[in-house]
Design a protein around this motif. Structure first.
Motif, PDB file in Angstrom:
ATOM      1  N   ASP A 185     -35.106  22.300  20.685  1.00 25.57           N
ATOM      2  CA  ASP A 185     -34.644  23.575  21.227  1.00 25.57           C
ATOM      3  C   ASP A 185     -33.609  24.206  20.307  1.00 25.57           C
ATOM      4  O   ASP A 185     -32.908  23.540  19.560  1.00 25.57           O
ATOM      5  CB  ASP A 185     -34.072  23.399  22.634  1.00 25.57           C
ATOM      6  N   ARG A 186     -33.551  25.511  20.387  1.00 28.63           N
ATOM      7  CA  ARG A 186     -32.591  26.263  19.589  1.00 28.63           C
ATOM      8  C   ARG A 186     -31.333  26.492  20.415  1.00 28.63           C
ATOM      9  O   ARG A 186     -31.392  27.067  21.506  1.00 28.63           O
ATOM     10  CB  ARG A 186     -33.195  27.607  19.190  1.00 28.63           C
ATOM     11  N   PRO A 187     -30.175  26.014  19.945  1.00 30.83           N
ATOM     12  CA  PRO A 187     -28.944  26.225  20.713  1.00 30.83           C
ATOM     13  C   PRO A 187     -28.693  27.708  20.947  1.00 30.83           C
ATOM     14  O   PRO A 187     -29.070  28.558  20.139  1.00 30.83           O
ATOM     15  CB  PRO A 187     -27.863  25.621  19.812  1.00 30.83           C
ATOM     16  N   GLU A 188     -28.058  27.998  22.062  1.00 29.14           N
ATOM     17  CA  GLU A 188     -27.725  29.392  22.359  1.00 29.14           C
ATOM     18  C   GLU A 188     -26.806  29.967  21.300  1.00 29.14           C
ATOM     19  O   GLU A 188     -26.984  31.100  20.846  1.00 29.14           O
ATOM     20  CB  GLU A 188     -27.049  29.469  23.732  1.00 29.14           C
ATOM     21  N   SER A 189     -25.816  29.179  20.882  1.00 32.41           N
ATOM     22  CA  SER A 189     -24.884  29.654  19.855  1.00 32.41           C
ATOM     23  C   SER A 189     -24.282  28.451  19.149  1.00 32.41           C
ATOM     24  O   SER A 189     -23.456  27.745  19.722  1.00 32.41           O
ATOM     25  CB  SER A 189     -23.770  30.502  20.490  1.00 32.41           C
ATOM     26  N   ALA A 190     -24.722  28.224  17.907  1.00 33.14           N
ATOM     27  CA  ALA A 190     -24.203  27.092  17.139  1.00 33.14           C
ATOM     28  C   ALA A 190     -22.724  27.259  16.831  1.00 33.14           C
ATOM     29  O   ALA A 190     -22.052  26.295  16.446  1.00 33.14           O
ATOM     30  CB  ALA A 190     -24.993  26.933  15.850  1.00 33.14           C
ATOM     31  N   SER A 191     -22.213  28.459  17.017  1.00 32.30           N
ATOM     32  CA  SER A 191     -20.789  28.710  16.744  1.00 32.30           C
ATOM     33  C   SER A 191     -19.986  28.906  18.027  1.00 32.30           C
ATOM     34  O   SER A 191     -18.863  29.416  17.983  1.00 32.30           O
ATOM     35  CB  SER A 191     -20.638  29.945  15.852  1.00 32.30           C
ATOM     36  N   ALA A 192     -20.572  28.523  19.173  1.00 33.89           N
ATOM     37  CA  ALA A 192     -19.873  28.688  20.451  1.00 33.89           C
ATOM     38  C   ALA A 192     -18.527  27.971  20.408  1.00 33.89           C
ATOM     39  O   ALA A 192     -18.443  26.809  20.025  1.00 33.89           O
ATOM     40  CB  ALA A 192     -20.734  28.144  21.579  1.00 33.89           C
ATOM     41  N   LYS A 193     -17.485  28.675  20.790  1.00 31.97           N
ATOM     42  CA  LYS A 193     -16.141  28.106  20.731  1.00 31.97           C
ATOM     43  C   LYS A 193     -15.804  27.384  22.037  1.00 31.97           C
ATOM     44  O   LYS A 193     -16.048  27.895  23.122  1.00 31.97           O
ATOM     45  CB  LYS A 193     -15.117  29.216  20.464  1.00 31.97           C
ATOM     46  N   LEU A 194     -15.235  26.219  21.877  1.00 28.35           N
ATOM     47  CA  LEU A 194     -14.789  25.456  23.034  1.00 28.35           C
ATOM     48  C   LEU A 194     -13.477  26.032  23.550  1.00 28.35           C
ATOM     49  O   LEU A 194     -12.551  26.299  22.766  1.00 28.35           O
ATOM     50  CB  LEU A 194     -14.603  23.986  22.648  1.00 28.35           C
ATOM     51  N   ASP A 195     -13.399  26.244  24.854  1.00 26.31           N
ATOM     52  CA  ASP A 195     -12.168  26.704  25.487  1.00 26.31           C
ATOM     53  C   ASP A 195     -11.212  25.504  25.579  1.00 26.31           C
ATOM     54  O   ASP A 195     -11.152  24.805  26.591  1.00 26.31           O
ATOM     55  CB  ASP A 195     -12.484  27.271  26.874  1.00 26.31           C
ATOM     56  N   VAL A 196     -10.482  25.279  24.499  1.00 24.79           N
ATOM     57  CA  VAL A 196      -9.642  24.075  24.395  1.00 24.79           C
ATOM     58  C   VAL A 196      -8.543  24.085  25.452  1.00 24.79           C
ATOM     59  O   VAL A 196      -8.260  23.057  26.081  1.00 24.79           O
ATOM     60  CB  VAL A 196      -9.041  23.971  22.977  1.00 24.79           C
ATOM     61  N   THR A 197      -7.921  25.244  25.657  1.00 28.26           N
ATOM     62  CA  THR A 197      -6.853  25.321  26.661  1.00 28.26           C
ATOM     63  C   THR A 197      -7.395  25.025  28.056  1.00 28.26           C
ATOM     64  O   THR A 197      -6.786  24.276  28.834  1.00 28.26           O
ATOM     65  CB  THR A 197      -6.202  26.714  26.642  1.00 28.26           C
ATOM     66  N   GLY A 198      -8.558  25.607  28.372  1.00 28.82           N
ATOM     67  CA  GLY A 198      -9.172  25.327  29.667  1.00 28.82           C
ATOM     68  C   GLY A 198      -9.513  23.860  29.826  1.00 28.82           C
ATOM     69  O   GLY A 198      -9.286  23.258  30.889  1.00 28.82           O
ATOM     70  N   LEU A 199     -10.039  23.244  28.764  1.00 21.55           N
ATOM     71  CA  LEU A 199     -10.365  21.818  28.809  1.00 21.55           C
ATOM     72  C   LEU A 199      -9.111  20.981  29.005  1.00 21.55           C
ATOM     73  O   LEU A 199      -9.119  19.996  29.759  1.00 21.55           O
ATOM     74  CB  LEU A 199     -11.077  21.414  27.519  1.00 21.55           C
ATOM     75  N   ALA A 200      -8.015  21.373  28.332  1.00 16.63           N
ATOM     76  CA  ALA A 200      -6.756  20.630  28.443  1.00 16.63           C
ATOM     77  C   ALA A 200      -6.153  20.729  29.841  1.00 16.63           C
ATOM     78  O   ALA A 200      -5.346  19.873  30.233  1.00 16.63           O
ATOM     79  CB  ALA A 200      -5.758  21.148  27.414  1.00 16.63           C
TER      80      ALA A 200
END
Length: 477
Positions: A185-200
């Protein structure tokens, strides 16, 4: 059943079976692990606690991972982590090393479940949600039933290391099939940014709540600082995440705006309450058969098998009929069946006929099958395909926290009732509490949709892969 759904089931069900078997098998073996590793039971309990904390912490990154690397790679990554954790646990040389490898296992298992749910929902579209849930939900039926039996057999007949080796064939089988059968499958966005603050904010918050709840049984109540402190801190972190996510213009780690939909909100609340109805009761019932009826762990596991049989009897019909008539009345009726079939346990004593209890368990399992499958299917009803990863994260988290909370509350009820009036009366009281929470869930079930001709429901199936973009998928519908 569509070819896509069959492929997903063949590939993923063995892997998820390994995760659910592992959870219940290890619970049976904790005392054996403490003895063999010469470690206090309070320390070895972290073999379970560490696993559950890791499982809860990784669930929120599922949506980002699917967008970044796609469904096939996400599944292979999750399976690989779980496999490496299983092999490491089998070779563990101390309690500390075992706990570390169990955390690695938990990380893989936490990714696996929402990835499977998301891909199955995206494969079938709105009209096939019940059938898809019934298909991928098979491990949830078999795990709690067969896990204690397998665990008891291993503990009684083999080395404790085999409780982890049994995962390896299932993991390898699933990995090979995923590599060969799942489409690239083709990823939706290979450059999708992780919401680091939300994850933290979110992941430590969930972990802190789960840890606080795990300490309830240790201190036999919610008033101890080691219970209140983590829960308050965790709730504060989750609340901070919610404020940030709802005010954020960019796509958040988890989209909480799904709670605007009544069907999704009702499903999430009911999945939380299933912690009392399903997971809490599954904690109490084996203990009842051991402490009141005098059976060993293996016999207790076998005596619970009729509940799994009942679930198997209802799951296929529940999935098919939910697609046709909607989830409301199946969940409503299933919860009533669960409540009524728990009453014999609330009235039982040490001399109650076990065939009567076995019959009650078959009926109870039948009711549970009519609850869980329509409930999970209903949580996706009317949502955009691009919302499926977020819905999977939120429903899995609701189940995880609800299960821990339900187990903690019932453990406190049981401990205090035992101290006050003895074991037999204590279990009667605890089962009545279970029935009361089930009755509360019955009322919430009325908020679920009934008929399937709701105009917001879309009929078009979407690809197995995560789509090209959230905006494009919304425009397509």
């Amino acid at each position: 059943m569509s070819l896509k759904l069959k492929t997903l089931a063949i590939v993923m069900v063995p892997g998820v079976l390994a995760v659910l078997f592992d959870t219940t098998i290890v619970a049976v073996a904790l005392r054996t692990l403490a003895r063999e590793l010469d470690t206090p039971l309070a320390t070895i309990q972290w073999v379970t606690t560490g696993y559950l904390l890791a499982l809860g912490m990784v669930i929120p990154i599922t949506g980002w991972l699917l967008r970044r690397i796609g469904g096939k790679r996400s599944w292979i990554l999750a399976m690989t982590l779980f496999l490496l954790g299983s092999i490491g646990s089998a070779f563990a040389w101390s309690a500390g090393s075992l706990i570390g490898f169990r955390i690695l296992q938990g990380a893989g298992g936490g990714l696996m479940l929402p990835v499977m749910q998301t891909l199955a929902v995206q494969a079938v579209g709105q009209r096939g949600l019940g059938k898809a849930t019934a298909t991928i939900g098979l491990p949830a039926v078999l795990g709690p039933v067969l896990g204690p039996v397998i665990g008891g057999l291993i503990v009684d007949s083999f080395s404790w290391r085999w409780i982890f080796w049994v995962n390896v064939p299932l993991c390898l089988f699933s990995l090979v099939l995923a590599w060969r059968l799942l489409p690239s499958d083709r990823p939706e966005s290979a450059s999708a940014k992780l919401d680091v603050t939300g994850l933290a904010l979110l992941s430590p918050g969930i972990a802190a709540i789960l840890y606080g709840l795990s300490e309830v049984g240790v201190h036999q109540g919610f008033g101890h600082a080691s219970v209140v402190g983590p829960i308050v801190v965790g709730a504060g972190l989750v609340a901070a995440f919610a404020v940030r996510a709802l005010s954020r213009r960019a796509e958040p780690l988890v989209d909480l705006k799904l709670f605007r939909y009544r069907t999704f909100s009702a499903s999430a609340v009911l999945l939380f309450l299933s912690g009392f109805v399903l997971y809490g009761a599954m904690l109490v019932m084996p203990l009842y058969f051991q402490q009141v009826r005098g059976h060993d762990a293996l016999a207790a596991g076998l005596l619970l098998a009729p509940q799994g049989l009942g679930s198997l009897l209802s799951r296929t019909a529940a999935g098919r009929l939910t697609d046709k008539y909607g989830p409301r009345w199946f969940v409503f009726g299933g919860l009533i069946i669960v409540a009524l079939s728990t009453v014999p346990f609330a009235l039982a004593d040490a001399g109650t006929n076990e065939w009567l209890l076995a019959g009650a368990l078959v009926v109870r399992g039948f009711g549970l099958g009519g609850v869980v499958i329509p409930l999970i299917a209903g949580s996706y009803r009317g949502l955009d395909p691009a919302d499926a990863p977020h819905a999977s994260i939120l429903t899995r988290t609701a189940q995880q926290v609800g299960g821990s909370f339900g187990g903690a509350v019932l453990a406190v009820v049981l401990a205090r009732a035992t101290a006050a009036s003895g074991a037999v009366s204590a279990y009667e009281t605890t089962f009545w509490w279970t029935i009361a929470f089930t009755a509360l869930a019955v009322l919430v079930a009325l908020l679920l949709p009934g008929r399937t001709d709701d105009p917001v429901v879309r009929d078009e199936p979407v690809p197995v892969v995560v789509g090209d973009s959230r905006a494009e998928q919304r425009e397509a519908h």
